[in-house]
Design a protein around this motif. Structure first.
Motif, PDB file in Angstrom:
ATOM      1  N   UNK A  19      15.178   2.391   5.853  1.00 27.76           N
ATOM      2  CA  UNK A  19      14.193   3.100   6.673  1.00 27.76           C
ATOM      3  C   UNK A  19      12.805   2.609   6.271  1.00 27.76           C
ATOM      4  N   UNK A  20      11.931   2.405   7.246  1.00 26.49           N
ATOM      5  CA  UNK A  20      10.548   2.044   6.958  1.00 26.49           C
ATOM      6  C   UNK A  20       9.660   2.536   8.081  1.00 26.49           C
ATOM      7  N   UNK A  21       8.468   2.944   7.713  1.00 30.28           N
ATOM      8  CA  UNK A  21       7.515   3.399   8.713  1.00 30.28           C
ATOM      9  C   UNK A  21       6.116   3.340   8.114  1.00 30.28           C
ATOM     10  N   UNK A  22       5.150   2.867   8.900  1.00 30.77           N
ATOM     11  CA  UNK A  22       3.764   2.894   8.456  1.00 30.77           C
ATOM     12  C   UNK A  22       3.269   4.327   8.601  1.00 30.77           C
ATOM     13  N   UNK A  23       2.782   4.896   7.502  1.00 29.71           N
ATOM     14  CA  UNK A  23       2.389   6.298   7.551  1.00 29.71           C
ATOM     15  C   UNK A  23       0.884   6.504   7.609  1.00 29.71           C
ATOM     16  N   UNK A  24       0.094   5.498   7.198  1.00 36.28           N
ATOM     17  CA  UNK A  24      -1.361   5.653   7.247  1.00 36.28           C
ATOM     18  C   UNK A  24      -2.042   4.297   7.221  1.00 36.28           C
ATOM     19  N   UNK A  25      -3.267   4.289   7.705  1.00 29.27           N
ATOM     20  CA  UNK A  25      -4.135   3.108   7.634  1.00 29.27           C
ATOM     21  C   UNK A  25      -5.555   3.613   7.441  1.00 29.27           C
ATOM     22  N   UNK A  26      -6.303   2.964   6.558  1.00 30.35           N
ATOM     23  CA  UNK A  26      -7.674   3.379   6.319  1.00 30.35           C
ATOM     24  C   UNK A  26      -8.487   2.221   5.758  1.00 30.35           C
ATOM     25  N   UNK A  27      -9.809   2.369   5.815  1.00 29.65           N
ATOM     26  CA  UNK A  27     -10.736   1.376   5.279  1.00 29.65           C
ATOM     27  C   UNK A  27     -11.201   1.796   3.900  1.00 29.65           C
ATOM     28  N   UNK A  28     -11.365   0.821   3.021  1.00 28.28           N
ATOM     29  CA  UNK A  28     -11.955   1.034   1.704  1.00 28.28           C
ATOM     30  C   UNK A  28     -13.052  -0.001   1.505  1.00 28.28           C
ATOM     31  N   UNK A  29     -13.882   0.206   0.527  1.00 18.48           N
ATOM     32  CA  UNK A  29     -14.934  -0.735   0.179  1.00 18.48           C
ATOM     33  C   UNK A  29     -16.266  -0.034   0.062  1.00 18.48           C
ATOM     34  N   UNK A  30     -17.232  -0.744  -0.533  1.00 17.78           N
ATOM     35  CA  UNK A  30     -18.539  -0.131  -0.749  1.00 17.78           C
ATOM     36  C   UNK A  30     -19.534  -0.407   0.369  1.00 17.78           C
ATOM     37  N   UNK A  31     -19.147  -1.186   1.381  1.00 14.17           N
ATOM     38  CA  UNK A  31     -20.005  -1.438   2.532  1.00 14.17           C
ATOM     39  C   UNK A  31     -20.950  -2.617   2.389  1.00 14.17           C
ATOM     40  N   UNK A  32     -20.991  -3.242   1.222  1.00 11.24           N
ATOM     41  CA  UNK A  32     -21.853  -4.402   1.001  1.00 11.24           C
ATOM     42  C   UNK A  32     -21.072  -5.660   1.385  1.00 11.24           C
ATOM     43  N   UNK A  33     -21.588  -6.412   2.367  1.00 11.30           N
ATOM     44  CA  UNK A  33     -20.898  -7.609   2.832  1.00 11.30           C
ATOM     45  C   UNK A  33     -20.967  -8.705   1.768  1.00 11.30           C
ATOM     46  N   UNK A  34     -19.812  -9.303   1.482  1.00 12.41           N
ATOM     47  CA  UNK A  34     -19.726 -10.374   0.495  1.00 12.41           C
ATOM     48  C   UNK A  34     -18.945 -11.544   1.063  1.00 12.41           C
ATOM     49  N   UNK A  35     -19.108 -12.708   0.455  1.00 13.43           N
ATOM     50  CA  UNK A  35     -18.289 -13.856   0.806  1.00 13.43           C
ATOM     51  C   UNK A  35     -16.918 -13.676   0.163  1.00 13.43           C
ATOM     52  N   UNK A  36     -15.872 -14.244   0.782  1.00 16.29           N
ATOM     53  CA  UNK A  36     -14.554 -14.179   0.140  1.00 16.29           C
ATOM     54  C   UNK A  36     -14.578 -14.926  -1.190  1.00 16.29           C
ATOM     55  N   UNK A  37     -13.735 -14.527  -2.139  1.00 17.23           N
ATOM     56  CA  UNK A  37     -13.697 -15.240  -3.414  1.00 17.23           C
ATOM     57  C   UNK A  37     -13.252 -16.688  -3.212  1.00 17.23           C
ATOM     58  N   UNK A  38     -13.642 -17.561  -4.129  1.00 14.87           N
ATOM     59  CA  UNK A  38     -13.226 -18.956  -4.041  1.00 14.87           C
ATOM     60  C   UNK A  38     -11.719 -19.046  -4.066  1.00 14.87           C
ATOM     61  N   UNK A  39     -11.218 -19.951  -3.258  1.00 11.62           N
ATOM     62  CA  UNK A  39      -9.773 -20.119  -3.174  1.00 11.62           C
ATOM     63  C   UNK A  39      -9.272 -20.782  -4.448  1.00 11.62           C
ATOM     64  N   UNK A  40      -8.271 -20.159  -5.051  1.00 11.40           N
ATOM     65  CA  UNK A  40      -7.662 -20.727  -6.246  1.00 11.40           C
ATOM     66  C   UNK A  40      -6.386 -21.446  -5.865  1.00 11.40           C
ATOM     67  N   UNK A  41      -6.059 -22.494  -6.577  1.00 11.15           N
ATOM     68  CA  UNK A  41      -4.843 -23.244  -6.294  1.00 11.15           C
ATOM     69  C   UNK A  41      -3.625 -22.379  -6.571  1.00 11.15           C
ATOM     70  N   UNK A  42      -2.646 -22.500  -5.678  1.00 14.86           N
ATOM     71  CA  UNK A  42      -1.388 -21.788  -5.852  1.00 14.86           C
ATOM     72  C   UNK A  42      -0.293 -22.799  -6.163  1.00 14.86           C
ATOM     73  N   UNK A  43       0.894 -22.322  -6.419  1.00 18.97           N
ATOM     74  CA  UNK A  43       2.036 -23.182  -6.700  1.00 18.97           C
ATOM     75  C   UNK A  43       2.301 -24.111  -5.525  1.00 18.97           C
ATOM     76  N   UNK A  44       2.137 -23.612  -4.296  1.00 21.21           N
ATOM     77  CA  UNK A  44       2.349 -24.439  -3.115  1.00 21.21           C
ATOM     78  C   UNK A  44       1.353 -25.589  -3.047  1.00 21.21           C
ATOM     79  N   UNK A  45       0.110 -25.347  -3.470  1.00 17.62           N
ATOM     80  CA  UNK A  45      -0.888 -26.403  -3.466  1.00 17.62           C
ATOM     81  C   UNK A  45      -0.552 -27.487  -4.493  1.00 17.62           C
ATOM     82  N   UNK A  46      -0.049 -27.076  -5.629  1.00 14.95           N
ATOM     83  CA  UNK A  46       0.230 -28.013  -6.715  1.00 14.95           C
ATOM     84  C   UNK A  46       1.485 -28.837  -6.452  1.00 14.95           C
ATOM     85  N   UNK A  47       2.575 -28.152  -6.049  1.00 15.94           N
ATOM     86  CA  UNK A  47       3.866 -28.823  -5.911  1.00 15.94           C
ATOM     87  C   UNK A  47       4.255 -29.136  -4.473  1.00 15.94           C
ATOM     88  N   UNK A  48       3.442 -28.730  -3.519  1.00 11.82           N
ATOM     89  CA  UNK A  48       3.705 -29.048  -2.117  1.00 11.82           C
ATOM     90  C   UNK A  48       4.559 -28.103  -1.509  1.00 11.82           C
TER      91      UNK A  48
END
Length: 139
Positions: A110-139
């Motif tokens: 059984x599964x059901x979405x029970x809620x959705x809401x926004x969080x955060x402090x309201x200050x717009x920021x750039x996304x964090x720098x992308x870090x390499x993942x296993x897929x990036x390293x090994x293809x």
């Protein structure tokens, strides 16, 4: 969570689905309602937080909650499951992101979405720098 806003509760939709499964006419088969993807069930087993309620379909105590996060400011971290403690820390690190709460019962799927809401402090920021993942390293 002090910055929770624009909350949508899906309790009426959930009740409607459960009534269709458990009602006299059984308009919806249990197999149609308990159709969680195997990846969702696996995620629930390993990352879910205990739900205070029992499963409404099979009465199992294994029911868990998953908190998925989405948002442009999250960068590559969007779409991941986070714990409540991580959400508390994230709300002061990011300006705005959406949290979707899903209840999952690994026993009957059984599964059901029970809620959705926004969080955060309201200050717009750039996304964090992308870090390499296993897929990036090994293809």
């Amino acid at each position: 969570m002090w910055s929770k806003r624009q909350e949508v509760d899906y309790a009426l939709q959930r009740r409607s689905v459960l009534r269709a499964v458990q009602g006299r006419q059984r308009a919806l088969a249990r197999l149609d309602a308990c159709d969680a993807d195997p990846l969702l069930v696996r995620t629930a087993r390993h990352h879910g937080e205990p739900h205070p309620e029992a499963c409404p379909v099979c009465s199992s105590d294994e029911m868990v909650l998953l908190h998925y996060v989405f948002g442009d400011q999250l960068g590559q971290y969007a779409g991941r499951v986070k714990s409540r403690a991580e959400l508390d820390a994230m709300q002061s690190e990011f300006g705005e992101f959406m949290v979707r709460v899903v209840e999952v019962c690994p026993a009957c799927r059984w599964n059901h979405m029970i809620a959705a809401y926004l969080l955060g402090d309201g200050v717009t920021r750039k996304p964090p720098r992308r870090q390499k993942t296993v897929e990036d390293i090994y293809g």
